[in-house]
Write a protein that holds these residues in place. Structure first.
Motif, mmCIF file in Angstrom:
data_model
loop_
_atom_site.group_PDB
_atom_site.id
_atom_site.type_symbol
_atom_site.label_atom_id
_atom_site.label_comp_id
_atom_site.label_asym_id
_atom_site.label_seq_id
_atom_site.Cartn_x
_atom_site.Cartn_y
_atom_site.Cartn_z
ATOM 1 N N ILE A 42 -12.059 75.837 -14.132
ATOM 2 C CA ILE A 42 -12.015 76.540 -12.838
ATOM 3 C C ILE A 42 -10.676 76.204 -12.187
ATOM 4 C CG2 ILE A 42 -13.182 76.876 -10.629
ATOM 5 C CD1 ILE A 42 -15.109 77.343 -12.905
ATOM 6 N N ASP A 43 -9.818 77.206 -12.064
ATOM 7 C CA ASP A 43 -8.503 76.967 -11.471
ATOM 8 C C ASP A 43 -8.306 77.991 -10.354
ATOM 9 O OD1 ASP A 43 -5.960 76.263 -10.896
ATOM 10 O OD2 ASP A 43 -5.048 77.158 -12.674
ATOM 11 N N VAL A 44 -8.795 77.665 -9.179
ATOM 12 C CA VAL A 44 -8.735 78.585 -8.043
ATOM 13 C C VAL A 44 -8.253 77.817 -6.812
ATOM 14 C CG1 VAL A 44 -10.556 80.166 -8.877
ATOM 15 C CG2 VAL A 44 -11.193 78.170 -7.511
ATOM 16 N N ASP A 45 -7.812 78.548 -5.792
ATOM 17 C CA ASP A 45 -7.331 77.903 -4.560
ATOM 18 C C ASP A 45 -8.482 77.312 -3.763
ATOM 19 O OD1 ASP A 45 -4.638 78.573 -4.986
ATOM 20 O OD2 ASP A 45 -5.026 80.609 -4.288
ATOM 21 N N LEU A 46 -9.661 77.929 -3.909
ATOM 22 C CA LEU A 46 -10.852 77.428 -3.201
ATOM 23 C C LEU A 46 -12.083 77.881 -3.978
ATOM 24 C CD1 LEU A 46 -12.325 76.212 -0.698
ATOM 25 C CD2 LEU A 46 -12.205 78.494 0.336
ATOM 26 N N LEU A 47 -12.954 76.921 -4.260
ATOM 27 C CA LEU A 47 -14.227 77.227 -4.933
ATOM 28 C C LEU A 47 -15.357 77.019 -3.923
ATOM 29 C CD1 LEU A 47 -15.969 77.763 -7.474
ATOM 30 C CD2 LEU A 47 -15.866 75.295 -7.928
ATOM 31 N N VAL A 48 -16.127 78.089 -3.666
ATOM 32 C CA VAL A 48 -17.269 77.990 -2.755
ATOM 33 C C VAL A 48 -18.525 78.262 -3.577
ATOM 34 C CG1 VAL A 48 -18.306 78.811 -0.604
ATOM 35 C CG2 VAL A 48 -15.828 78.866 -0.873
ATOM 36 N N VAL A 49 -19.491 77.349 -3.522
ATOM 37 C CA VAL A 49 -20.697 77.481 -4.344
ATOM 38 C C VAL A 49 -21.919 77.393 -3.442
ATOM 39 C CG1 VAL A 49 -21.995 76.533 -6.294
ATOM 40 C CG2 VAL A 49 -19.502 76.374 -6.282
ATOM 41 N N GLY A 50 -22.867 78.335 -3.642
ATOM 42 C CA GLY A 50 -24.058 78.319 -2.790
ATOM 43 C C GLY A 50 -25.295 78.820 -3.502
ATOM 44 N N GLY A 51 -26.438 78.354 -3.017
ATOM 45 C CA GLY A 51 -27.702 78.805 -3.586
ATOM 46 C C GLY A 51 -28.847 78.576 -2.620
ATOM 47 N N ILE A 91 -19.334 73.543 -16.768
ATOM 48 C CA ILE A 91 -17.917 73.628 -16.371
ATOM 49 C C ILE A 91 -17.208 72.294 -16.591
ATOM 50 C CG2 ILE A 91 -18.235 75.532 -14.749
ATOM 51 C CD1 ILE A 91 -17.979 73.474 -12.458
ATOM 52 N N GLU A 92 -15.874 72.406 -16.755
ATOM 53 C CA GLU A 92 -15.063 71.211 -16.967
ATOM 54 C C GLU A 92 -14.744 70.544 -15.629
ATOM 55 O OE1 GLU A 92 -11.598 72.675 -18.944
ATOM 56 O OE2 GLU A 92 -12.726 73.191 -20.756
ATOM 57 N N GLN A 93 -14.168 69.352 -15.706
ATOM 58 C CA GLN A 93 -13.697 68.682 -14.498
ATOM 59 C C GLN A 93 -12.638 69.559 -13.830
ATOM 60 O OE1 GLN A 93 -16.161 66.194 -14.051
ATOM 61 N NE2 GLN A 93 -14.429 65.206 -13.083
ATOM 62 N N GLY A 94 -12.683 69.642 -12.509
ATOM 63 C CA GLY A 94 -11.695 70.415 -11.764
ATOM 64 C C GLY A 94 -10.944 69.490 -10.823
ATOM 65 N N ALA A 95 -10.197 70.086 -9.877
ATOM 66 C CA ALA A 95 -9.430 69.220 -8.990
ATOM 67 C C ALA A 95 -9.189 69.828 -7.618
ATOM 68 C CB ALA A 95 -8.088 68.904 -9.624
ATOM 69 N N GLY A 96 -9.557 71.069 -7.412
ATOM 70 C CA GLY A 96 -9.131 71.753 -6.198
ATOM 71 C C GLY A 96 -10.101 71.614 -5.037
ATOM 72 N N PRO A 97 -9.784 72.293 -3.941
ATOM 73 C CA PRO A 97 -10.644 72.307 -2.760
ATOM 74 C C PRO A 97 -11.926 73.106 -3.008
ATOM 75 C CG PRO A 97 -8.456 73.237 -2.272
ATOM 76 C CD PRO A 97 -8.550 73.091 -3.743
ATOM 77 N N ALA A 98 -12.989 72.687 -2.346
ATOM 78 C CA ALA A 98 -14.284 73.346 -2.565
ATOM 79 C C ALA A 98 -15.153 73.223 -1.322
ATOM 80 C CB ALA A 98 -14.984 72.717 -3.773
ATOM 81 N N ALA A 99 -16.198 74.026 -1.295
ATOM 82 C CA ALA A 99 -17.188 73.944 -0.212
ATOM 83 C C ALA A 99 -18.546 74.383 -0.760
ATOM 84 C CB ALA A 99 -16.772 74.833 0.960
ATOM 85 N N ALA A 100 -19.598 73.859 -0.146
ATOM 86 C CA ALA A 100 -20.972 74.130 -0.596
ATOM 87 C C ALA A 100 -21.775 74.730 0.544
ATOM 88 C CB ALA A 100 -21.631 72.825 -1.054
ATOM 89 N N PHE A 101 -22.650 75.672 0.193
ATOM 90 C CA PHE A 101 -23.568 76.214 1.199
ATOM 91 C C PHE A 101 -24.923 76.468 0.560
ATOM 92 C CE2 PHE A 101 -24.090 80.740 0.149
ATOM 93 C CZ PHE A 101 -23.046 80.957 -0.733
ATOM 94 N N ASP A 102 -25.914 76.663 1.420
ATOM 95 C CA ASP A 102 -27.237 77.051 0.926
ATOM 96 C C ASP A 102 -27.876 78.009 1.906
ATOM 97 O OD1 ASP A 102 -28.753 75.658 3.020
ATOM 98 O OD2 ASP A 102 -28.383 73.809 1.911
#
Ligand SMILES: Cc1cc2nc3c(=O)[nH]c(=O)nc-3n(C[C@H](O)[C@H](O)[C@H](O)COP(=O)(O)O)c2cc1C
Length: 171
Positions: A42-51, A91-102
């Motif tokens: 995952i190589d993105v400027d921001l990863l947002v993951v929610g469920g 997914i592999e180890q990443g390094a970038g900014p991220a946020a979580a929601f539900d």
């Protein structure tokens, strides 16, 4: 990139509102988790993951089957064997900014639990750093409450502002 799971459509609405809030900052991909399958790096400027919150936590194979038994017709109901837990396992180890929601029921989080806690934990464990506290968007009877989509959009605009204000060297 926004990756989400949704059985009744609420988390999808939130994910799309988050995507809309981020579009002024660049290209945004809003993907149901089944479509993000097979994406190892995952190589993105921001990863947002929610469920959705199921049984006080992230969904499980069992809870997803329960959702389908309750008549779920959302995008993730077609393939309930594969959810965010399985995606994180791939997914592999990443390094970038991220946020979580539900999404969760409109009651004290002590009573409802919050899937975003588990999502945030997995993001950190994979090397991503959280740029905001995990956020919940509220439902009632599997319907997103009024104004929650607008709140999701402005939450995402805030995330976008954080990213553009953070020098690339420390992201
Ligand atoms: C099997 C199952 C278990 C659930 N358990 C919880 C729970 O523990 N806490 C909660 O707040 N909501 C719970 N809910 C309600 C979900 O959070 C709600 O269905 C979800 O937010 C809707 O999102 P979706 O439309 O994207 O699936 C549960 C729903 C299902 C189907």
């Amino acid at each position: 990139m926004v990756v989400y799971e949704s059985y009744f459509g609420c988390t999808q609405q939130v994910a799309e509102a988050i995507g809309a809030g981020l579009t002024c900052y660049g290209t945004v991909h809003v993907l149901p988790v089944a479509q993000a399958r097979g994406m190892r790096a995952i190589d993105v400027d921001l990863l947002v993951v929610g469920g959705p919150t199921h049984a006080h936590a992230m969904t499980s194979a069992h809870s997803r089957e329960s959702a389908v038994d309750r008549g779920a017709d959302g995008v993730s109901a077609e393939a309930p064997a594969y959810g965010l837990r399985e995606w994180f396992d791939e997914i592999e180890q990443g390094a970038g900014p991220a946020a979580a929601f539900d999404t969760r029921i409109d009651a004290s989080a002590l009573m409802t639990g919050r899937a975003s806690k588990g999502i945030a934990h997995r993001l950190r464990r994979h090397g991503f750093h959280l740029v905001a506290e995990p956020e919940s968007f509220l439902v009632s009877h599997d319907t997103l409450l009024p104004d929650e989509a607008a709140r999701a959009r402005s939450w995402a605009e805030g995330l976008g502002r954080i990213i553009v204000q953070t020098p690339a060297s420390v992201r």
